[in-house]
Design an enzyme around this catalytic site. Structure first.
Site, mmCIF file in Angstrom:
data_model
loop_
_atom_site.group_PDB
_atom_site.id
_atom_site.type_symbol
_atom_site.label_atom_id
_atom_site.label_comp_id
_atom_site.label_asym_id
_atom_site.label_seq_id
_atom_site.Cartn_x
_atom_site.Cartn_y
_atom_site.Cartn_z
ATOM 1 N N SER A 295 0.812 -1.225 0.000
ATOM 2 C CA SER A 295 0.000 0.000 0.000
ATOM 3 C C SER A 295 0.844 1.274 0.000
ATOM 4 O O SER A 295 0.303 2.363 -0.142
ATOM 5 C CB SER A 295 -0.948 0.011 1.204
ATOM 6 N N LYS B 267 1.644 4.402 7.059
ATOM 7 C CA LYS B 267 0.776 5.257 6.230
ATOM 8 C C LYS B 267 1.366 6.656 6.210
ATOM 9 O O LYS B 267 2.222 6.997 7.030
ATOM 10 C CB LYS B 267 -0.628 5.356 6.863
#
Lengths: 427, 141
Positions: free
Chosen positions: B61, B98
Site C-alpha cells: 500500500s 501510512k
C-alpha cells in the site's frame, strides 16, 4: 547542597511489552519470572485489579481468564535494550549518573538549581523526552539526598506530592515536608526492609516522620550504622554518594531451574555447559579471568517427599582463564564427580570465582596459547552479539536443550534480533 | 650432580608461539597520512540511534512512496510527527505504515496506492502515531 534525581520507569517490563504490541493496549498484562513461575511485573490495569506482585501464576490463572489478563514470559533482551536507551537519554541531563537497576537511575543535579523554572521543570523535561523518544512512562523524584529522592519518586508515583509524575522536595517548606512524611509508611523508605520495619513498629516508629525524628544514636546501637545513615539522609544530610562505576563482579553466577526435572547426566551436562558459556561471556565482557570454577546441582527442595540431593564443588584452576572451552571442560569434570543417578534434578548452576582483571594476569610459561584463545573468544563473542546468542557454541551445550526453561509466551526480540523485528502492515 | 637433561618420551608437549609479534619491513605506504575512515551506513540512515527502531514492511500500500514489501523502515521517535510525514501508527490493534494527514482538525492515514482508501480517524478509532519513518533499507542477496 547536593541534589539527586531518581528516575524510575513505570511498570517497566509490562510497558516494554506493550510498546510494540498494539493488541495489548489497555489490556491487563503481567510478565512472569523464569519458567513462567511468578508475576514479576504488572501493567497499571493489573494493579487496578488488585493482583499482587510475586504471586505464582498458577494461583491466579482463573482470575486471569476472567479478566482477560495476558501473561508474557520475561524477554530480558528487550528489557535490557530499552533500559540502555533510557540511560542514554538520561545521560544528556547530567554528567553523573548511577544505573541503580534495570529500571531506575540516580542523576546528580547538584548546582542545577538555577535552571529556569527550577528542577521540577527539568524533571518534567526528562519525563517528556523519555515518553517521546522511547514511549515509556517514568516518574522523577528530586531531593537533597538519594534516600529522599527515592521517597520523592514514591510521592510522584502515588500522587502524594508534586504533579504529573515529577516531585521535587527541594523547594518545599520544612513544615510541608513534615506533614507529607506524617502520611507515608516507614516501610516505603529505601533500605527499610520488612524485618527492620517490624522492629521499628515495635519501637513505635510507623511513619517516615517518626523515623526521621528518632534518635540516630539509639537506632545505630539497636540496628546498624546503615539505619542511622538512612535517618541522616531523611534529614537532608547526603551520606550516600553516587556510585557511577559498578565495580567489576567478584563472582559470576549463571544458574536456572529447569522446565522439568532432569534425570539424565547428558542433559545436565548440556545445561551446565550452556550456563558456563553465558558466565564466561560475562567474564570476558568485564575483561577478567576466573581462577576457580564451582558447579552445583540440586533436586527440587519444594518437594520434600521426593529423594533429595544437592552438592556444590569448587575447583581452583591451574591457570586463570576466560576461555569457554577450558572453563567448560573443568565444569563438566566437576559435574561428573558430583552427579548421582536416581535423582530428579531441578536446578543447576555454575559460578566463576577468584576473578581478576585480565591485564594484571601474567601468562605462565606453559600457558603460551592464551593470547590465541583470547582472540578466538573475541570472535565468538562478536558473532554472538551480532547474530544472536548460541550461533557458535560448544557441542557440549547440546542442540535440542530439552532442559531449557519454559518461556511459553515470549515476545520476539523487537529491538535486538533481525528475525524478531515488529512487522508493519502496508494494507 | 644433576647429570644430563633427558626429556621423557611421553611428556606432555607445550607448543610455544613463534609469530606472536609481527615485524614489518620495507618502505611505509605513501598513503598512510591520507587514511580516511570508511563509510558507515548506520551513520547515514540513523541520526539518533537511541530513539531509532526498525520495522519490516508487509504489503504494497505504500509503493507510491517507494516503500515495498520486505523493506525495513527506519523509524525515529525523536522527530515530532506532523502532516505529510510517513509514520508507523497503531490503529485498532494493528501496526500500520501510512502517510499522516492532519489538516483543519481532520486526521487520516493515507495509503500511497489507489487500491487502498484513506483511513479516516474518528473518535471511535484508537490511533497512536508511533514514530516517523526517516528511511528504509533492504538486502538484495
Amino acid at each position: 547542597m547536593s541534589v539527586f534525581a531518581l528516575v524510575d520507569c513505570n511498570n517497566f517490563y509490562a510497558s516494554c511489552e506493550k510498546l510494540f504490541a498494539p493488541r495489548l493496549k489497555n489490556r491487563p498484562v503481567v510478565v512472569l519470572s523464569n519458567n513462567d513461575g511468578c508475576v514479576v511485573a504488572r501493567s497499571a490495569e493489573v494493579k487496578a485489579l488488585g493482583i499482587p506482585m510475586g504471586v505464582p501464576w498458577f494461583k491466579i490463572k482463573d482470575d486471569a481468564r476472567r479478566h482477560g489478563i495476558v501473561a508474557m514470559s520475561s524477554n530480558y533482551a528487550l528489557y535490557a535494550d530499552m533500559s540502555n536507551r533510557v540511560v542514554e537519554v538520561l545521560s544528556a541531563f547530567s554528567p553523573n549518573i548511577e544505573v541503580y537497576s534495570i529500571d531506575e537511575s540516580f542523576l546528580e543535579l547538584s548546582g542545577f538549581g538555577n535552571l529556569p523554572g527550577g528542577l521540577a521543570v527539568y524533571g518534567a523535561e526528562m519525563r517528556q523526552r523519555i515518553a517521546d523518544w522511547l514511549g515509556l512512562a517514568v516518574c522523577v523524584g528530586i531531593a537533597p539526598t538519594k534516600t529522599l529522592a527515592k521517597l520523592a519518586n514514591h510521592c510522584a508515583k502515588k500522587n502524594l506530592a508534586g504533579a504529573d509524575g515529577v516531585c521535587d522536595f527541594t523547594p518545599l517548606h520544612p513544615d510541608d515536608l513534615t506533614q507529607l512524611f506524617d502520611r507515608i509508611d516507614v516501610g516505603e523508605v529505601w533500605g527499610i526492609g520488612r524485618k527492620i520495619n517490624a522492629r521499628l513498629a515495635a519501637m513505635g516508629i510507623n511513619t517516615v516522620r517518626q523515623l526521621r525524628d528518632a534518635d540516630a544514636e539509639t537506632l545505630r546501637s539497636r540496628f546498624s550504622v546503615v539505619v542511622e545513615r538512612t535517618v541522616r539522609e531523611l534529614r537532608g544530610l547526603s551520606c550516600i554518594d553516587l556510585q557511577e562505576v559498578t565495580p567489576d563482579k567478584q563472582q559470576i553466577i549463571s544458574s536456572r531451574s529447569f522446565g522439568q526435572l532432569i534425570h539424565d547426566r547428558v542433559d545436565l551436562e548440556e545445561a551446565v555447559a550452556s550456563y558456563m558459556a553465558k558466565a564466561a561471556e560475562k567474564l570476558r565482557a568485564q575483561d577478567s579471568l576466573a581462577g576457580a570454577v564451582q558447579v552445583y546441582i540440586r533436586t527440587n527442595i519444594f518437594k520434600p517427599e521426593t529423594p533429595q540431593y544437592q552438592r556444590a564443588v569448587t575447583v581452583p584452576l591451574p591457570d586463570a582463564t576466560a576461555d569457554t572451552r577450558v572453563l567448560t571442560a573443568w565444569a563438566l569434570r566437576v559435574l561428573r564427580r558430583i552427579y548421582r543417578t536416581g535423582y530428579g534434578y531441578h536446578k543447576a548452576g555454575v559460578m566463576l570465582a577468584d576473578i581478576a582483571p585480565r591485564l594484571s594476569q601474567q601468562y605462565s610459561l606453559f600457558n603460551a596459547g592464551a593470547p590465541r584463545a583470547d582472540a578466538l573468544m573475541r570472535v565468538v563473542d562478536g558473532i554472538n552479539q551480532r547474530y544472536g546468542r548460541g550461533l557458535p557454541q560448544l557441542a557440549a551445550e547440546g542442540i535440542e536443550q530439552d532442559w531449557r526453561m519454559r518461556r511459553g509466551n515470549l515476545s520476539p526480540g523487537y529491538t535486538t534480533d533481525w528475525r524478531g523485528l515488529p512487522k508493519v502492515k502496508a494494507q | 650432580m644433576f647429570g644430563h637433561f633427558v626429556p621423557l618420551p611421553d611428556a606432555p608437549r607445550q607448543y610455544l608461539p613463534i609469530d606472536s609479534t609481527k615485524v614489518s619491513a620495507g618502505f611505509p605506504s605513501p598513503a598512510a597520512d591520507y587514511v580516511d575512515r570508511s563509510l558507515d551506513i548506520n551513520e547515514y540512515l540513523v541520526r539518533n540511534p537511541v530513539s531509532t527502531f526498525f520495522f519490516p514492511v508487509e504489503g504494497d500500500s505504500m509503493e507510491g512512496a517507494e516503500i515495498f514489501d520486505g523493506d525495513i523502515l527506519v523509524v525515529d521517535r525523536s522527530i515530532k510527527a506532523s502532516h505529510g510525514h510517513i509514520v508507523v501508527a497503531f490503529v485498532n490493534g494493528e501496526r500500520l505504515v501510512k502517510r499522516l494527514y492532519h489538516r483543519a482538525g481532520k486526521v487520516a492515514l493515507v495509503a500511497e496506492n489507489s487500491k487502498y482508501p484513506p483511513l479516516v480517524i474518528h473518535d471511535g478509532n484508537e490511533l497512536t502515531v508511533w514514530g516517523v519513518v526517516v528511511g528504509r533499507f533492504k538486502r538484495m542477496v
